[in-house]
Design a protein around this motif. Sequence first.
Motif, PDB file in Angstrom:
ATOM      1  N   SER A  30       1.283  41.785  66.410  1.00  0.00           N
ATOM      2  CA  SER A  30       2.629  41.978  65.873  1.00  0.00           C
ATOM      3  C   SER A  30       3.658  42.053  66.980  1.00  0.00           C
ATOM      4  O   SER A  30       4.774  41.568  66.835  1.00  0.00           O
ATOM      5  N   TYR A  31       3.299  42.653  68.123  1.00  0.00           N
ATOM      6  CA  TYR A  31       4.226  42.725  69.245  1.00  0.00           C
ATOM      7  C   TYR A  31       4.549  41.320  69.739  1.00  0.00           C
ATOM      8  O   TYR A  31       5.701  40.988  69.984  1.00  0.00           O
ATOM      9  N   VAL A  32       3.528  40.486  69.863  1.00  0.00           N
ATOM     10  CA  VAL A  32       3.753  39.110  70.328  1.00  0.00           C
ATOM     11  C   VAL A  32       4.675  38.386  69.358  1.00  0.00           C
ATOM     12  O   VAL A  32       5.648  37.750  69.752  1.00  0.00           O
ATOM     13  N   ARG A  33       4.389  38.487  68.066  1.00  0.00           N
ATOM     14  CA  ARG A  33       5.193  37.768  67.080  1.00  0.00           C
ATOM     15  C   ARG A  33       6.601  38.344  66.953  1.00  0.00           C
ATOM     16  O   ARG A  33       7.574  37.602  66.899  1.00  0.00           O
ATOM     17  N   SER A  34       6.737  39.656  66.883  1.00  0.00           N
ATOM     18  CA  SER A  34       8.044  40.231  66.576  1.00  0.00           C
ATOM     19  C   SER A  34       8.917  40.482  67.797  1.00  0.00           C
ATOM     20  O   SER A  34      10.129  40.538  67.666  1.00  0.00           O
ATOM     21  N   VAL A  35       8.348  40.633  68.970  1.00  0.00           N
ATOM     22  CA  VAL A  35       9.156  40.894  70.155  1.00  0.00           C
ATOM     23  C   VAL A  35       9.219  39.668  71.060  1.00  0.00           C
ATOM     24  O   VAL A  35      10.295  39.157  71.347  1.00  0.00           O
ATOM     25  N   ILE A  36       8.084  39.183  71.525  1.00  0.00           N
ATOM     26  CA  ILE A  36       8.096  38.050  72.458  1.00  0.00           C
ATOM     27  C   ILE A  36       8.629  36.793  71.772  1.00  0.00           C
ATOM     28  O   ILE A  36       9.499  36.107  72.307  1.00  0.00           O
ATOM     29  N   ASP A  37       8.141  36.474  70.576  1.00  0.00           N
ATOM     30  CA  ASP A  37       8.630  35.280  69.889  1.00  0.00           C
ATOM     31  C   ASP A  37      10.107  35.382  69.531  1.00  0.00           C
ATOM     32  O   ASP A  37      10.785  34.367  69.384  1.00  0.00           O
ATOM     33  N   ALA A  38      10.635  36.602  69.399  1.00  0.00           N
ATOM     34  CA  ALA A  38      12.047  36.791  69.042  1.00  0.00           C
ATOM     35  C   ALA A  38      12.974  36.665  70.247  1.00  0.00           C
ATOM     36  O   ALA A  38      14.191  36.636  70.082  1.00  0.00           O
ATOM     37  N   ARG A  39      12.419  36.563  71.435  1.00  0.00           N
ATOM     38  CA  ARG A  39      13.249  36.412  72.632  1.00  0.00           C
ATOM     39  C   ARG A  39      13.714  34.970  72.778  1.00  0.00           C
ATOM     40  O   ARG A  39      13.029  34.033  72.397  1.00  0.00           O
ATOM     41  N   ALA A  40      14.889  34.825  73.396  1.00  0.00           N
ATOM     42  CA  ALA A  40      15.441  33.504  73.697  1.00  0.00           C
ATOM     43  C   ALA A  40      14.905  33.024  75.046  1.00  0.00           C
ATOM     44  O   ALA A  40      14.268  33.782  75.784  1.00  0.00           O
ATOM     45  N   LEU A  41      15.198  31.787  75.369  1.00  0.00           N
ATOM     46  CA  LEU A  41      14.795  31.206  76.655  1.00  0.00           C
ATOM     47  C   LEU A  41      15.930  31.276  77.673  1.00  0.00           C
ATOM     48  O   LEU A  41      15.908  30.573  78.683  1.00  0.00           O
ATOM     49  N   THR A  42      16.907  32.119  77.393  1.00  0.00           N
ATOM     50  CA  THR A  42      18.018  32.337  78.317  1.00  0.00           C
ATOM     51  C   THR A  42      18.468  33.788  78.199  1.00  0.00           C
ATOM     52  O   THR A  42      18.211  34.439  77.187  1.00  0.00           O
ATOM     53  N   PHE A  43      19.131  34.264  79.235  1.00  0.00           N
ATOM     54  CA  PHE A  43      19.576  35.650  79.271  1.00  0.00           C
ATOM     55  C   PHE A  43      20.883  35.829  78.510  1.00  0.00           C
ATOM     56  O   PHE A  43      21.674  34.890  78.387  1.00  0.00           O
ATOM     57  N   CYS A  44      21.132  37.049  78.060  1.00  0.00           N
ATOM     58  CA  CYS A  44      22.401  37.382  77.415  1.00  0.00           C
ATOM     59  C   CYS A  44      23.508  37.354  78.474  1.00  0.00           C
ATOM     60  O   CYS A  44      23.227  37.350  79.682  1.00  0.00           O
ATOM     61  N   GLU A  45      24.751  37.345  78.028  1.00  0.00           N
ATOM     62  CA  GLU A  45      25.869  37.251  78.972  1.00  0.00           C
ATOM     63  C   GLU A  45      25.909  38.401  79.982  1.00  0.00           C
ATOM     64  O   GLU A  45      26.112  38.152  81.172  1.00  0.00           O
ATOM     65  N   PRO A  46      25.727  39.669  79.580  1.00  0.00           N
ATOM     66  CA  PRO A  46      25.729  40.729  80.606  1.00  0.00           C
ATOM     67  C   PRO A  46      24.640  40.539  81.662  1.00  0.00           C
ATOM     68  O   PRO A  46      24.875  40.772  82.854  1.00  0.00           O
ATOM     69  N   CYS A  47      23.454  40.116  81.266  1.00  0.00           N
ATOM     70  CA  CYS A  47      22.384  39.866  82.239  1.00  0.00           C
ATOM     71  C   CYS A  47      22.720  38.675  83.124  1.00  0.00           C
ATOM     72  O   CYS A  47      22.511  38.715  84.345  1.00  0.00           O
ATOM     73  N   ARG A  48      23.263  37.593  82.536  1.00  0.00           N
ATOM     74  CA  ARG A  48      23.653  36.422  83.339  1.00  0.00           C
ATOM     75  C   ARG A  48      24.734  36.799  84.341  1.00  0.00           C
ATOM     76  O   ARG A  48      24.707  36.370  85.490  1.00  0.00           O
ATOM     77  N   ARG A  49      25.707  37.607  83.910  1.00  0.00           N
ATOM     78  CA  ARG A  49      26.787  38.038  84.806  1.00  0.00           C
ATOM     79  C   ARG A  49      26.198  38.841  85.979  1.00  0.00           C
ATOM     80  O   ARG A  49      26.547  38.609  87.125  1.00  0.00           O
ATOM     81  N   PHE A  50      25.295  39.776  85.687  1.00  0.00           N
ATOM     82  CA  PHE A  50      24.659  40.549  86.751  1.00  0.00           C
ATOM     83  C   PHE A  50      23.926  39.620  87.724  1.00  0.00           C
ATOM     84  O   PHE A  50      24.060  39.761  88.940  1.00  0.00           O
ATOM     85  N   LEU A  51      23.164  38.682  87.199  1.00  0.00           N
ATOM     86  CA  LEU A  51      22.413  37.767  88.064  1.00  0.00           C
ATOM     87  C   LEU A  51      23.338  36.941  88.946  1.00  0.00           C
ATOM     88  O   LEU A  51      23.066  36.753  90.132  1.00  0.00           O
ATOM     89  N   ARG A  52      24.433  36.440  88.375  1.00  0.00           N
ATOM     90  CA  ARG A  52      25.388  35.639  89.161  1.00  0.00           C
ATOM     91  C   ARG A  52      26.032  36.465  90.271  1.00  0.00           C
ATOM     92  O   ARG A  52      26.224  35.985  91.391  1.00  0.00           O
ATOM     93  N   LEU A  53      26.373  37.734  89.972  1.00  0.00           N
ATOM     94  CA  LEU A  53      27.031  38.585  90.967  1.00  0.00           C
ATOM     95  C   LEU A  53      26.044  39.108  92.009  1.00  0.00           C
ATOM     96  O   LEU A  53      26.353  39.146  93.199  1.00  0.00           O
ATOM     97  N   ALA A  54      24.878  39.521  91.576  1.00  0.00           N
ATOM     98  CA  ALA A  54      23.896  40.123  92.486  1.00  0.00           C
ATOM     99  C   ALA A  54      23.113  39.088  93.287  1.00  0.00           C
ATOM    100  O   ALA A  54      22.660  39.368  94.392  1.00  0.00           O
ATOM    101  N   HIS A  55      22.939  37.904  92.714  1.00  0.00           N
ATOM    102  CA  HIS A  55      22.113  36.864  93.348  1.00  0.00           C
ATOM    103  C   HIS A  55      22.782  35.493  93.228  1.00  0.00           C
ATOM    104  O   HIS A  55      22.248  34.595  92.574  1.00  0.00           O
ATOM    105  N   PRO A  56      23.952  35.303  93.848  1.00  0.00           N
ATOM    106  CA  PRO A  56      24.602  33.985  93.748  1.00  0.00           C
ATOM    107  C   PRO A  56      23.784  32.906  94.455  1.00  0.00           C
ATOM    108  O   PRO A  56      23.244  33.134  95.525  1.00  0.00           O
ATOM    109  N   ALA A  57      23.683  31.762  93.804  1.00  0.00           N
ATOM    110  CA  ALA A  57      22.902  30.649  94.386  1.00  0.00           C
ATOM    111  C   ALA A  57      23.680  29.980  95.498  1.00  0.00           C
ATOM    112  O   ALA A  57      24.857  29.963  95.549  1.00  0.00           O
TER     113      ALA A  57
END
Length: 174
Positions: free
Chosen positions: A147-174
């Motif tokens: 159930s964890y695999v189906r309801s949590v892992i399968d429910a995740r997207a293949l990209t980060f939410c905007e707050p996480c993307r913003r943190f990644l861009r600021l903390a680790h700019p390419a």
Amino acid sequence: MSRGELEVVAERILAALKGSVRRLRIVDHDGPGVERVEAPLLTRVLEHEVGGHVLGITDADLFDESGPDFFDFVFGCKDNRNQVAVVSTRRLGSARPGRALARLVKVGLHELGHNFGLGHHYDFETVGDVGYCPMHKGDFNRHGERSYVRSVIDARALTFCEPCRRFLRLAHPA
């Protein structure tokens, strides 16, 4: 896991980390050849043998005795003593084509998120109406393994939410 499948995983992870990671390298590594391995120990081996920000993928079952967990295994693990995360394919299988690979990418993104400083969150906003951010933790205690695999892992997207993307861009700019 085939070289082609690893390349698909690498492409999807690189796309999700765009703006924070310029390149990704696949390193063939002979695993420990065991059915079950302690995840933090495996991260230390990979840190020593490969180094850098690493995502190790293994078919061995992973466990982590360093913290309390609902299960006697983990899908993936990030050791805070290094920049290495590991994911096991052992419990991510599916009869549906492509689903096991998508699960691997989602757990890999979650663990790499930890590598880059992201923590868990319980925000139930969807990312582009597709699914939850890979850093979404879910509710361990309400689910058994499948159930964890189906309801949590399968429910995740293949990209980060905007707050996480913003943190990644600021903390680790390419």
